[in-house]
Scaffold this active site. Structure first.
Site, mmCIF file in Angstrom:
data_model
loop_
_atom_site.group_PDB
_atom_site.id
_atom_site.type_symbol
_atom_site.label_atom_id
_atom_site.label_comp_id
_atom_site.label_asym_id
_atom_site.label_seq_id
_atom_site.Cartn_x
_atom_site.Cartn_y
_atom_site.Cartn_z
ATOM 1 N N LYS A 117 7.771 23.713 -13.535
ATOM 2 C CA LYS A 117 6.764 22.663 -13.396
ATOM 3 C C LYS A 117 6.279 22.576 -11.938
ATOM 4 O O LYS A 117 5.092 22.429 -11.680
ATOM 5 C CB LYS A 117 7.288 21.301 -13.871
ATOM 6 N N ARG A 125 0.808 -1.234 0.000
ATOM 7 C CA ARG A 125 0.000 0.000 0.000
ATOM 8 C C ARG A 125 0.837 1.278 0.000
ATOM 9 O O ARG A 125 0.377 2.342 0.406
ATOM 10 C CB ARG A 125 -0.969 0.049 1.176
ATOM 11 N N GLU A 149 -4.199 17.573 -10.456
ATOM 12 C CA GLU A 149 -4.614 17.866 -11.816
ATOM 13 C C GLU A 149 -6.103 18.160 -11.961
ATOM 14 O O GLU A 149 -6.829 17.471 -12.673
ATOM 15 C CB GLU A 149 -4.241 16.695 -12.745
ATOM 16 N N ASN A 157 0.317 20.672 -20.599
ATOM 17 C CA ASN A 157 0.109 19.875 -21.813
ATOM 18 C C ASN A 157 0.303 20.664 -23.108
ATOM 19 O O ASN A 157 -0.063 20.185 -24.176
ATOM 20 C CB ASN A 157 -1.285 19.258 -21.803
ATOM 21 N N HIS A 181 1.001 18.893 -26.362
ATOM 22 C CA HIS A 181 0.783 17.464 -26.145
ATOM 23 C C HIS A 181 -0.453 16.898 -26.822
ATOM 24 O O HIS A 181 -0.533 15.692 -27.024
ATOM 25 C CB HIS A 181 0.748 17.151 -24.643
ATOM 26 N N HIS A 228 8.895 10.859 -27.558
ATOM 27 C CA HIS A 228 7.869 11.728 -26.988
ATOM 28 C C HIS A 228 8.192 13.217 -27.183
ATOM 29 O O HIS A 228 7.358 13.991 -27.665
ATOM 30 C CB HIS A 228 7.683 11.399 -25.495
ATOM 31 N N GLU A 259 11.144 19.278 -24.521
ATOM 32 C CA GLU A 259 10.215 19.311 -23.380
ATOM 33 C C GLU A 259 10.667 20.358 -22.354
ATOM 34 O O GLU A 259 9.842 20.981 -21.682
ATOM 35 C CB GLU A 259 10.117 17.927 -22.739
ATOM 36 N N LYS A 271 3.282 11.782 -10.632
ATOM 37 C CA LYS A 271 2.450 10.879 -11.427
ATOM 38 C C LYS A 271 3.270 9.635 -11.755
ATOM 39 O O LYS A 271 4.369 9.734 -12.314
ATOM 40 C CB LYS A 271 2.042 11.553 -12.741
ATOM 41 N N HIS A 295 0.651 13.762 -28.581
ATOM 42 C CA HIS A 295 0.172 12.416 -28.241
ATOM 43 C C HIS A 295 -0.467 11.725 -29.438
ATOM 44 O O HIS A 295 -0.281 10.521 -29.645
ATOM 45 C CB HIS A 295 -0.859 12.489 -27.103
ATOM 46 N N ARG A 355 -3.042 22.583 -13.846
ATOM 47 C CA ARG A 355 -1.964 21.715 -14.299
ATOM 48 C C ARG A 355 -2.083 21.357 -15.779
ATOM 49 O O ARG A 355 -1.098 20.971 -16.406
ATOM 50 C CB ARG A 355 -1.964 20.451 -13.423
HETATM 51 N N1 LIG Z 1 5.244 10.856 -14.642
HETATM 52 C C1 LIG Z 1 5.271 11.936 -15.369
HETATM 53 O O1 LIG Z 1 4.848 13.018 -14.968
HETATM 54 C C2 LIG Z 1 5.858 11.847 -16.737
HETATM 55 C C3 LIG Z 1 6.161 13.015 -17.428
HETATM 56 C C4 LIG Z 1 6.747 12.906 -18.667
HETATM 57 C C5 LIG Z 1 7.014 11.663 -19.204
HETATM 58 N N2 LIG Z 1 6.695 10.533 -18.502
HETATM 59 C C6 LIG Z 1 6.984 9.210 -19.051
HETATM 60 O O2 LIG Z 1 8.368 9.133 -19.275
HETATM 61 C C7 LIG Z 1 8.619 8.202 -20.321
HETATM 62 C C8 LIG Z 1 9.629 8.774 -21.260
HETATM 63 O O3 LIG Z 1 10.787 9.110 -20.523
HETATM 64 P P1 LIG Z 1 12.216 9.158 -21.181
HETATM 65 O O4 LIG Z 1 12.191 9.976 -22.403
HETATM 66 O O5 LIG Z 1 13.163 9.501 -20.119
HETATM 67 O O6 LIG Z 1 12.372 7.668 -21.729
HETATM 68 P P2 LIG Z 1 13.201 6.388 -21.283
HETATM 69 O O7 LIG Z 1 13.175 6.188 -19.826
HETATM 70 O O8 LIG Z 1 12.705 5.287 -22.137
HETATM 71 O O9 LIG Z 1 14.690 6.755 -21.731
HETATM 72 C C9 LIG Z 1 14.959 6.980 -23.078
HETATM 73 C C10 LIG Z 1 16.069 6.055 -23.605
HETATM 74 O O10 LIG Z 1 17.322 6.508 -23.114
HETATM 75 C C11 LIG Z 1 18.005 5.454 -22.450
HETATM 76 N N3 LIG Z 1 18.741 6.100 -21.371
HETATM 77 C C12 LIG Z 1 18.225 6.701 -20.292
HETATM 78 N N4 LIG Z 1 19.179 7.306 -19.579
HETATM 79 C C13 LIG Z 1 20.334 7.071 -20.213
HETATM 80 C C14 LIG Z 1 21.664 7.444 -19.968
HETATM 81 N N5 LIG Z 1 22.001 8.257 -18.954
HETATM 82 N N6 LIG Z 1 22.618 6.994 -20.803
HETATM 83 C C15 LIG Z 1 22.278 6.228 -21.874
HETATM 84 N N7 LIG Z 1 21.034 5.856 -22.174
HETATM 85 C C16 LIG Z 1 20.071 6.281 -21.354
HETATM 86 C C17 LIG Z 1 16.932 4.509 -22.015
HETATM 87 O O11 LIG Z 1 17.427 3.207 -21.860
HETATM 88 C C18 LIG Z 1 15.956 4.612 -23.174
HETATM 89 O O12 LIG Z 1 16.380 3.796 -24.224
HETATM 90 C C19 LIG Z 1 7.273 7.896 -20.946
HETATM 91 O O13 LIG Z 1 6.852 6.622 -20.542
HETATM 92 C C20 LIG Z 1 6.352 8.961 -20.374
HETATM 93 O O14 LIG Z 1 5.028 8.506 -20.254
HETATM 94 C C21 LIG Z 1 6.133 10.616 -17.282
HETATM 95 ZN ZN LIG Z 2 5.617 15.448 -22.243
#
Ligand SMILES: NC(=O)c1ccc[n+]([C@@H]2O[C@H](COP(=O)([O-])OP(=O)(O)OC[C@H]3O[C@@H](n4cnc5c(N)ncnc54)[C@H](O)[C@@H]3O)[C@@H](O)[C@H]2O)c1
Ligand SMILES: [Zn+2]
Length: 364
Positions: free
Chosen positions: A228, A123, A238, A246, A249, A266, A186, A144, A253, A242
């Site tokens: 942010k 939990r 949200e 977006n 986005h 993304h 971003e 999130k 998306h 908030r």
């Molecule tokens: N929770 C939130 O508020 C929120 C906000 C934005 C995005 N997200 C989520 O985040 C995800 C995207 O995040 P991301 O772009 O970081 O993607 P990711 O975690 O997939 O990383 C991108 C790529 O880079 C590689 N990588 C990461 N760090 C590295 C490093 N230091 N050296 C070498 N390779 C590295 C990873 O293995 C991957 O292949 C999505 O799932 C999205 O939904 C969440």
């Molecule tokens: Zn985003």
């Protein structure tokens, strides 16, 4: 090192940003009240593990922490219920208890998955983020956490704030160039929403940022997190404000969805969406200079600025209708009023969006 407090009452937590700070992980954990009494689980992905897992483990073990780790395959498909279940099994076998901590070492994928494990295990237990991508500035503020369902992204999730975010610019040095650029799109989005001065600073320092200069990166990530955090602390769950986060986005998306998450990263899809939002704002009388400035920034970052001509406009519109952000069947767009200022606009018509998509196809 810079420190930012995300102000959420009882759930407030610090984001520490600096070069080499993960070497002092033990000090930072202890400062946050996390002691070595219970076992700790590090969740990471294969790419990140190859560069950064061992030093973190060694630092923790030197401080007396009993560490376990779980390495997922890199990529969005790892944000799954199957992995959640698997990691919970690992946590049980490792004897994690209610005072244990999960450390998310990686980008947004690892952060969202490990955070959701922490939110649901017994939990809810504590978790710490060690972000390794630029894009993860976004997921390190706001709490999130989620995994994907086969029918939709991020639909199984929770709000679960970390105890601490340890953002070490040294760990970002191994990021692939395309990830750097997508992350920077971003980052500049945060400025386009709320802070014109930051957009100007970003533009002046973009060359250093693209080279991952540690001090410039530290400043850029700090400001992006600060903007942010300002929005999130006024609207943690949200309910309204908030939504402004977006910007770019709605179109972004949809582009990711119609290309099955294979064509655009993304941040790249968001980059196109930022230009789309600026174009839409012109239909409401905003100056074309906003579009030009946005386009220039996206081009200099090195992200795509157009929609591939072969994509069907109808399919993109259809994908937008399915976006969970559509309330009561009405189109909600975040549109720029100026650089650094946005509005929540519910008056956009399908025809206006169609025209902008068609124009974005011709930009290529
Ligand atoms: N929770 C939130 O508020 C929120 C906000 C934005 C995005 N997200 C989520 O985040 C995800 C995207 O995040 P991301 O772009 O970081 O993607 P990711 O975690 O997939 O990383 C991108 C790529 O880079 C590689 N990588 C990461 N760090 C590295 C490093 N230091 N050296 C070498 N390779 C590295 C990873 O293995 C991957 O292949 C999505 O799932 C999205 O939904 C969440
Ligand atoms: Zn985003």
């Amino acid at each position: 090192m810079k420190k930012l407090m995300v102000d959420l009452g009882e759930r407030s937590y610090p984001i520490l940003i600096g070069q080499g700070i993960s070497a002092d992980v033990v000090k930072h954990l202890v400062d946050s009240g996390i002691r070595p009494s219970s076992p700790l689980l590090i969740v990471t992905d294969q790419n990140v593990a190859a560069h950064h897992l061992q030093p973190l483990q060694e630092a923790l073990q030197a401080g007396g922490y009993r560490t376990h780790d779980y390495v997922i395959p890199a990529g969005e498909s790892s944000k799954s219920l199957a992995n959640l279940e698997e990691i919970i099994g690992v946590a049980l076998e490792a004897g994690l208890d209610r005072s244990s901590v999960i450390v998310a070492l990686g980008g947004g994928v690892v952060g969202d998955l490990a955070g959701f494990v922490a939110a649901s295990y017994m939990r809810g237990i504590r978790f710490v983020q060690v972000p390794t991508t630029i894009l993860a500035h976004d997921s390190s503020v706001g709490g999130k956490v989620a995994v994907n369902h086969r029918l939709a992204k991020n639909v199984i999730g929770a709000f679960h704030q970390p105890e601490l975010v340890l953002y070490d610019t040294e760990l970002l040095q191994t990021l692939p160039e395309r990830e750097v650029k997508a992350g920077l799109a971003e980052v500049v989005k945060e400025g386009l929403i709320l802070d014109k001065e930051y957009v100007e600073w970003f533009s002046d320092h973009l060359d250093e940022l693209l080279k991952l200069d540690p001090t410039t990166l530290e400043n850029a990530l700090f400001e992006a997190c600060r903007i942010k955090a300002e929005v999130v602390s006024q609207d943690e769950k949200e309910s309204g404000l908030r939504e402004v986060l977006n910007l770019g986005h709605t179109i972004g998306h949809a582009l990711e969805a119609v290309t099955s998450y294979k064509t655009f990263l993304h941040g790249e899809a968001v980059a196109v969406g930022l230009i789309g939002a600026a174009k839409l704002s012109e239909a409401f009388g905003r100056p074309a200079s906003i579009t030009e400035k946005t386009r220039e920034l996206v081009a200099r970052i090195g992200c795509p600025a157009s929609i591939p001509a072969e994509l069907s406009t109808d399919a993109i519109l259809e994908a937008m209708m399915h976006d969970k952000k559509f309330r009561e069947g009405r189109m909600t767009f975040i549109l720029p009023l100026d650089i650094g200022r946005v509005e929540i606009n519910r008056k956009v018509t399908i025809d206006q969006v169609r025209q902008v998509i068609d124009e974005l196809k011709q930009e290529g």
